[in-house]
Scaffold this active site. Structure first.
Site, PDB file in Angstrom:
ATOM      1  N   SER A  82       0.833  -1.206   0.000  1.00  0.00           N
ATOM      2  CA  SER A  82       0.000   0.000   0.000  1.00  0.00           C
ATOM      3  C   SER A  82       0.868   1.258   0.000  1.00  0.00           C
ATOM      4  CB  SER A  82      -0.948  -0.032   1.196  1.00  0.00           C
ATOM      5  OG  SER A  82      -1.884   1.003   1.137  1.00  0.00           O
TER       6      SER A  82
ATOM      7  N   ASP B 296      -3.069   5.965  -3.452  1.00  0.00           N
ATOM      8  CA  ASP B 296      -1.878   5.409  -2.825  1.00  0.00           C
ATOM      9  C   ASP B 296      -1.281   4.346  -3.746  1.00  0.00           C
ATOM     10  OD1 ASP B 296      -3.884   3.524  -2.562  1.00  0.00           O
ATOM     11  OD2 ASP B 296      -3.235   2.866  -0.589  1.00  0.00           O
TER      12      ASP B 296
ATOM     13  N   ASP C   2      -6.268   1.753  -3.657  1.00  0.00           N
ATOM     14  CA  ASP C   2      -7.519   1.570  -2.912  1.00  0.00           C
ATOM     15  C   ASP C   2      -7.847   2.763  -2.025  1.00  0.00           C
ATOM     16  OD1 ASP C   2      -5.673   1.192  -0.852  1.00  0.00           O
ATOM     17  OD2 ASP C   2      -6.658  -0.604  -0.058  1.00  0.00           O
TER      18      ASP C   2
ATOM     19  N   ASP D 194      -1.418   1.027  -4.026  1.00  0.00           N
ATOM     20  CA  ASP D 194      -2.200  -0.076  -4.599  1.00  0.00           C
ATOM     21  C   ASP D 194      -3.592   0.347  -5.057  1.00  0.00           C
ATOM     22  OD1 ASP D 194      -3.044   0.137  -1.866  1.00  0.00           O
ATOM     23  OD2 ASP D 194      -3.866  -1.874  -1.958  1.00  0.00           O
TER      24      ASP D 194
END
Length: 474
Positions: free
Chosen positions: A108, A243, A247, A245
């Site tokens: 992340s 961010d 999400d 990833d």
């Protein structure tokens, strides 16, 4: 040579609020395989499946970790469907539609020397009970060698884009100039096409060949300045980013001002006509003060806790959703948009809140939506490389004597009105300012959240608290 699932314990990798996280050096091929075997053991007790989906972010360590996970699946006789670099919600959504578990290789927003694994059931994110089952699973497997080649299936990317472009007319964003801060986001190959398909003119901004750890809860001063400059330079109506990833959204209005994630989530929920919300305790209290929703449930910080509330809320209310202070939006039930059904996606997503904000903003732009809300602002920041044990010791001491703790922080002219230990230590002062401290669940960091009537005061509360925290002996 046989390896056991005790490899997980040996690795010292732990579950945080968003999956298993640790240093890249801890995620050896055998550690990744041990997690995979344990995860499959847990899932096979509850579901029947022959395939498992896998995707990655743009970290340099992610491909090798995916190869180790795929090799472990081969050992189990399970086919791995590899979707390449895509946002986590894209992987989760296609896996839910195909009724299979999935593994996302991502850390992340945390620095590139760290990484992680997120696990999903065929019906969504794993629960905290599932986490314990994975950690306690018993399995043996051959040591990992001869890593397989990675062959990309494009279905997850295509399905995710269609999920949103199919909801709106292709002129929704006509006349809009949208900047996409691409950096190293896992969704950077998808977002431009998505906005263009809805009529926007897109300007790509600052793609990076190196991993950039964007934290949507603690936007850097450099990124704040970039957004201001981009907005003027390119005459932008909106800036979109995420961010690592994909999400957690990071969006700026027509003035180049980044929106706080909980304000974005609130405006999205209003645009979707959501009846009941589940949100972490760290989110802005304006959510309740506007009296728009039939029910607001406060939870611990982390998507598993938000998702856990959906089952209860869905029994009592109409459309249900949740979001976090980082902006990640979780759709807890199906909703209708333009008389078209958007299926539930109970995991953090960055695209839905951005599109709903653009749709709601219309010709007037985004900033007027924010100004329509009561003036209550939040700010947050963190101390990096701060041992979790030190954080816990400080908070334990603070809870024993909060009035003394406030003086240690340099706040002499206020009293404690309320305290909340739902997650970390949250203090509401008699002037209604809020100071909330919590150790990160993903990295050795201490986070501070503050809320006040002005951004100047909220920033002061955070900066003063974090500065003084570092002088306290533990």
């Amino acid at each position: 040579m046989l390896i056991s699932s005790n490899e997980i314990t040996k690795s010292a990798i732990q579950f945080g609020t968003s999956g298993a996280r640790g240093l890249v050096t801890q995620f050896t091929a055998n550690a990744c395989a041990a997690f995979t075997h344990a995860f499959i053991s847990c899932m096979e007790k509850q579901f029947t499946f022959k395939q498992v989906a896998i995707a990655i972010d743009n970290r340099p360590s992610s491909p090798a970790m995916a190869q180790a996970c795929i090799k472990a699946l081969e050992q189990l006789g399970i086919e791995a469907i590899y979707y390449g670099v895509v946002p986590t919600p894209a992987l989760a959504y296609v896996s839910m539609q195909d009724n299979m578990p999935c593994i996302m290789v991502t850390g992340s927003h945390i620095p590139f020397d760290r990484n992680g694994l997120k696990f999903y059931r065929p019906d969504g994110e794993i629960s905290k009970v599932d986490e314990l089952d994975i950690l306690n699973a018993k399995a043996e497997f051959e040591t990992i060698s001869d890593l397989p080649q990675l062959v990309v299936n494009t279905k997850a990317a295509v399905t995710y884009v269609e999920r949103y472009t199919s909801l709106f007319d292709n002129t929704l964003l006509a006349g809009k100039r949208i900047g996409i801060y691409e950096h190293s986001s896992a969704g950077r190959e998808l977002y431009a096409g998505m906005f263009i398909a809805l009529g926007a003119e897109v300007i790509a901004l600052e793609r990076s060949d190196e991993f950039v750890p964007i934290d949507t809860e603690a936007v850097s001063e450099a990124d704040k300045l970039k957004a201001k400059n981009w907005s003027v330079q390119y005459e932008l109506d909106f800036i979109f980013s995420t961010d690592g990833d994909g999400d957690r959204p990071l969006v700026a209005d027509e003035n180049g001002d980044w929106l706080r994630g909980d304000i974005l989530g609130l405006l999205c929920s209003m645009a979707l006509n959501i009846e009941a919300l589940a949100v972490p305790v760290s989110c802005n209290t304006v959510i309740e003060s506007i009296s728009y929703f039939k029910h607001v449930e406060r939870t611990k910080i982390g998507s598993p806790y938000v998702i856990a509330e959906f089952t209860h809320l869905n029994k009592l209310y109409g459309p249900v959703a949740g979001f976090e202070a980082n902006g990640g939006y979780l759709l807890g039930s199906d909703v209708l948009i333009n008389n078209k059904k958007l299926k539930a996606l109970p995991t953090r997503d960055a695209v839905l809140p951005a599109l709903m904000l653009l749709a709601a903003g219309g010709l007037q732009g985004i900033s007027h939506l924010v100004r329509s809300l009561p003036k209550r602002v939040t700010h947050s920041d963190r101390i990096k490389d701060f041992a979790t044990a030190s954080s816990l010791a400080i908070l334990q001491s603070a809870q024993k004597n909060p009035k003394l703790f406030l003086k240690e922080l340099g706040f002499y002219n206020v009293d404690l009105k309320e305290q909340d230990t739902t997650d970390g230590f949250r203090m509401t002062l008699n002037n209604n300012d809020v100071i909330h401290l919590r150790p990160s669940g993903n990295a050795p960091e201490l986070r501070c959240y503050a809320e006040s009537d002005t951004i100047t005061q909220a920033i002061y509360l955070v900066n003063q608290t974090l500065k003084k925290i570092q002088t306290i002996d533990v």
